[in-house]
Enzyme design. Structure first.
Site, mmCIF file in Angstrom:
data_model
loop_
_atom_site.group_PDB
_atom_site.id
_atom_site.type_symbol
_atom_site.label_atom_id
_atom_site.label_comp_id
_atom_site.label_asym_id
_atom_site.label_seq_id
_atom_site.Cartn_x
_atom_site.Cartn_y
_atom_site.Cartn_z
ATOM 1 N N PRO A 121 0.803 -1.243 -0.130
ATOM 2 C CG PRO A 121 0.115 -0.972 2.119
ATOM 3 C CD PRO A 121 0.652 -1.862 1.283
ATOM 4 C CG ASN A 122 3.891 4.396 1.403
ATOM 5 O OD1 ASN A 122 4.812 4.412 0.941
ATOM 6 N ND2 ASN A 122 3.266 5.390 1.985
ATOM 7 C CG HIS A 153 -3.262 10.464 2.021
ATOM 8 N ND1 HIS A 153 -3.208 9.789 3.235
ATOM 9 C CD2 HIS A 153 -2.139 10.077 1.338
ATOM 10 C CE1 HIS A 153 -2.187 8.781 3.003
ATOM 11 N NE2 HIS A 153 -1.686 8.912 2.026
ATOM 12 C CG HIS A 154 -4.294 13.927 -2.601
ATOM 13 N ND1 HIS A 154 -5.242 13.531 -3.159
ATOM 14 C CD2 HIS A 154 -3.194 12.928 -2.302
ATOM 15 C CE1 HIS A 154 -5.000 12.145 -3.565
ATOM 16 N NE2 HIS A 154 -3.718 11.900 -3.197
ATOM 17 C CE LYS A 157 -5.405 7.118 0.709
ATOM 18 N NZ LYS A 157 -5.138 6.503 -0.424
HETATM 19 N N1 LIG Z 1 1.412 2.068 -3.064
HETATM 20 C C1 LIG Z 1 1.712 3.136 -2.894
HETATM 21 O O1 LIG Z 1 2.717 3.662 -2.585
HETATM 22 C C2 LIG Z 1 0.556 4.262 -3.517
HETATM 23 C C3 LIG Z 1 1.103 5.635 -3.578
HETATM 24 C C4 LIG Z 1 0.182 6.663 -4.071
HETATM 25 C C5 LIG Z 1 -0.970 5.897 -4.426
HETATM 26 N N2 LIG Z 1 -1.264 4.668 -4.483
HETATM 27 C C6 LIG Z 1 -2.508 4.351 -4.848
HETATM 28 O O2 LIG Z 1 -2.668 4.274 -6.421
HETATM 29 C C7 LIG Z 1 -3.972 4.410 -6.948
HETATM 30 C C8 LIG Z 1 -3.811 5.594 -7.741
HETATM 31 O O3 LIG Z 1 -3.523 6.679 -7.255
HETATM 32 P P1 LIG Z 1 -3.569 8.114 -8.253
HETATM 33 O O4 LIG Z 1 -3.451 9.152 -7.314
HETATM 34 O O5 LIG Z 1 -2.551 7.919 -9.147
HETATM 35 O O6 LIG Z 1 -4.929 7.997 -8.941
HETATM 36 P P2 LIG Z 1 -5.117 8.940 -10.147
HETATM 37 O O7 LIG Z 1 -4.894 10.043 -10.502
HETATM 38 O O8 LIG Z 1 -7.016 8.956 -10.128
HETATM 39 O O9 LIG Z 1 -5.187 7.703 -11.322
HETATM 40 C C9 LIG Z 1 -5.701 6.444 -11.468
HETATM 41 C C10 LIG Z 1 -5.428 6.122 -13.056
HETATM 42 O O10 LIG Z 1 -5.933 4.750 -13.046
HETATM 43 C C11 LIG Z 1 -7.044 4.794 -14.016
HETATM 44 N N3 LIG Z 1 -8.098 3.945 -14.061
HETATM 45 C C12 LIG Z 1 -9.010 3.997 -13.049
HETATM 46 N N4 LIG Z 1 -9.878 3.131 -13.164
HETATM 47 C C13 LIG Z 1 -9.525 2.378 -14.289
HETATM 48 C C14 LIG Z 1 -10.251 1.330 -14.679
HETATM 49 N N5 LIG Z 1 -11.381 0.823 -14.312
HETATM 50 N N6 LIG Z 1 -9.593 0.857 -15.834
HETATM 51 C C15 LIG Z 1 -8.585 1.257 -16.428
HETATM 52 N N7 LIG Z 1 -7.884 2.542 -15.770
HETATM 53 C C16 LIG Z 1 -8.441 2.918 -14.618
HETATM 54 C C17 LIG Z 1 -7.414 6.193 -14.252
HETATM 55 O O11 LIG Z 1 -7.873 6.743 -15.609
HETATM 56 P P3 LIG Z 1 -9.273 7.809 -15.524
HETATM 57 O O12 LIG Z 1 -8.481 9.018 -15.451
HETATM 58 O O13 LIG Z 1 -9.656 7.472 -17.041
HETATM 59 O O14 LIG Z 1 -10.126 7.309 -14.466
HETATM 60 C C18 LIG Z 1 -6.150 6.944 -13.982
HETATM 61 O O15 LIG Z 1 -5.184 7.131 -15.088
HETATM 62 C C19 LIG Z 1 -4.811 4.489 -5.424
HETATM 63 O O16 LIG Z 1 -5.359 3.225 -5.265
HETATM 64 C C20 LIG Z 1 -3.752 5.218 -4.774
HETATM 65 O O17 LIG Z 1 -4.266 5.074 -3.313
HETATM 66 C C21 LIG Z 1 -0.536 3.856 -4.038
#
Ligand SMILES: NC(=O)c1ccc[n+]([C@@H]2O[C@H](COP(=O)([O-])OP(=O)(O)OC[C@H]3O[C@@H](n4cnc5c(N)ncnc54)[C@H](OP(=O)(O)O)[C@@H]3O)[C@@H](O)[C@H]2O)c1
Length: 266
Positions: A121-122, A153-154, A157
């Site tokens: 998750p991170n 968080h921002h 989220k």
């Molecule tokens: N593990 C870690 O270190 C870490 C760090 C930061 C964030 N995260 C997680 O990573 C995820 C993404 O965060 P983010 O801030 O980058 O979100 P975001 O800006 O909303 O980006 C999500 C991306 O996924 C695409 N997407 C969403 N639903 C989809 C689907 N059904 N099919 C195909 N593509 C899809 C979106 O496309 P559209 O714009 O077209 O919807 C967008 O390009 C979240 O779950 C967040 O909690 C994890």
């Protein structure tokens, strides 16, 4: 050279993943994935980060055909769809997406019987070191200390508490021999009664452009220990994801986390 595909390439994490891959000499972007209907389809990843040259497509099966690893920071439903395709095409997967339910987590564990997966998750190195420190702190402060976890968080989220806060809770609960499922308290309101010393409390703050702050407090009589991590750029997660991708090369299957990637397990 490690051939990578990045899912959700135009997302907040997708863009910094592209930047990180562009700066890595040992990784090559073979394709970027976007969902059907995205205005980015048919364009080039070089438009998202200068210097890259790879197609942006919604055809995940085609993109994965020549890939070594898929890095996926999207939404649970998208990640689970990609998971099935990675399993079919024997492509390793780095899953950074958060917010999976129990069935989703079980599906990831099952797929890891056939392909190697890092699921965390991170992915920041600092947070994963903090998890190790939290385990040690919880062991030493097992009695007489109240434990609370605060995260910020921002404003965009969509899930709470953060996956990282929950993971911190799991690590602390595990060190204390408690089950987070029964000892967690998510927010408080009204007449709550006195604090139960066996609980682990969570509080969530949302706003602005906060990349990710986590503080775990161990509050005893006469002292309070706080372990805090603050991410200042999403690049920290992307660089961790690249380390995870490198870790998976050469592995045939298995479910790993960042503690494995960073060699922090005893
Ligand atoms: N593990 C870690 O270190 C870490 C760090 C930061 C964030 N995260 C997680 O990573 C995820 C993404 O965060 P983010 O801030 O980058 O979100 P975001 O800006 O909303 O980006 C999500 C991306 O996924 C695409 N997407 C969403 N639903 C989809 C689907 N059904 N099919 C195909 N593509 C899809 C979106 O496309 P559209 O714009 O077209 O919807 C967008 O390009 C979240 O779950 C967040 O909690 C994890």
């Amino acid at each position: 050279m490690i051939d990578v595909v990045i899912a959700g390439a135009s997302g907040r994490m997708g863009k910094v993943l592209l930047e990180a891959v562009a700066g890595a000499a040992d990784l090559r972007l073979v394709a970027a994935l976007e969902r059907a209907g995205s205005p980015w389809l048919g364009r080039n990843a070089g438009e998202l980060f200068l210097g890259l040259d790879a197609r942006i497509t919604d055809d995940a099966a085609d993109a994965l055909a020549t890939a070594t690893v898929l890095i996926d920071f999207t939404r649970p439903e998208a990640s689970l769809h990609h998971l099935a395709l990675c399993r079919e095409h024997e492509v390793a997967m780095v899953i950074g997406t958060t917010g999976f339910d129990a069935d989703g987590k079980a599906a990831i564990a099952e797929a890891a019987e056939d392909i190697p997966i890092v699921f965390a998750p991170n992915m920041s190195v600092g947070v994963n070191l903090a998890l190790k420190l939290l385990h040690t702190a919880a062991k030493v402060l097992a009695d007489g200390y109240d434990i609370e976890i605060v995260e910020a968080h921002h404003r965009h989220k969509v899930d709470a508490p953060s996956g990282t806060a929950l993971r911190m809770g799991e690590v602390v609960a595990g060190a204390l021999g408690r089950d987070l499922g029964t000892c967690a308290v998510y927010g408080r309101e009204g007449v709550t009664g006195e604090r139960n010393g066996q609980t682990i409390g969570f509080a969530t703050v949302r706003g602005g452009d906060v990349v990710g702050d986590h503080t775990v407090m161990f509050m005893g009589l006469g002292e309070r220990l706080e372990i805090t991590h603050k991410a200042s750029s999403r690049l920290t997660f992307a660089l961790g994801a690249l380390r995870a991708a490198r870790y998976l090369t050469g592995k045939s299957n298995g479910l790993y986390d960042m503690q494995d990637v960073l060699g922090l397990k005893d």
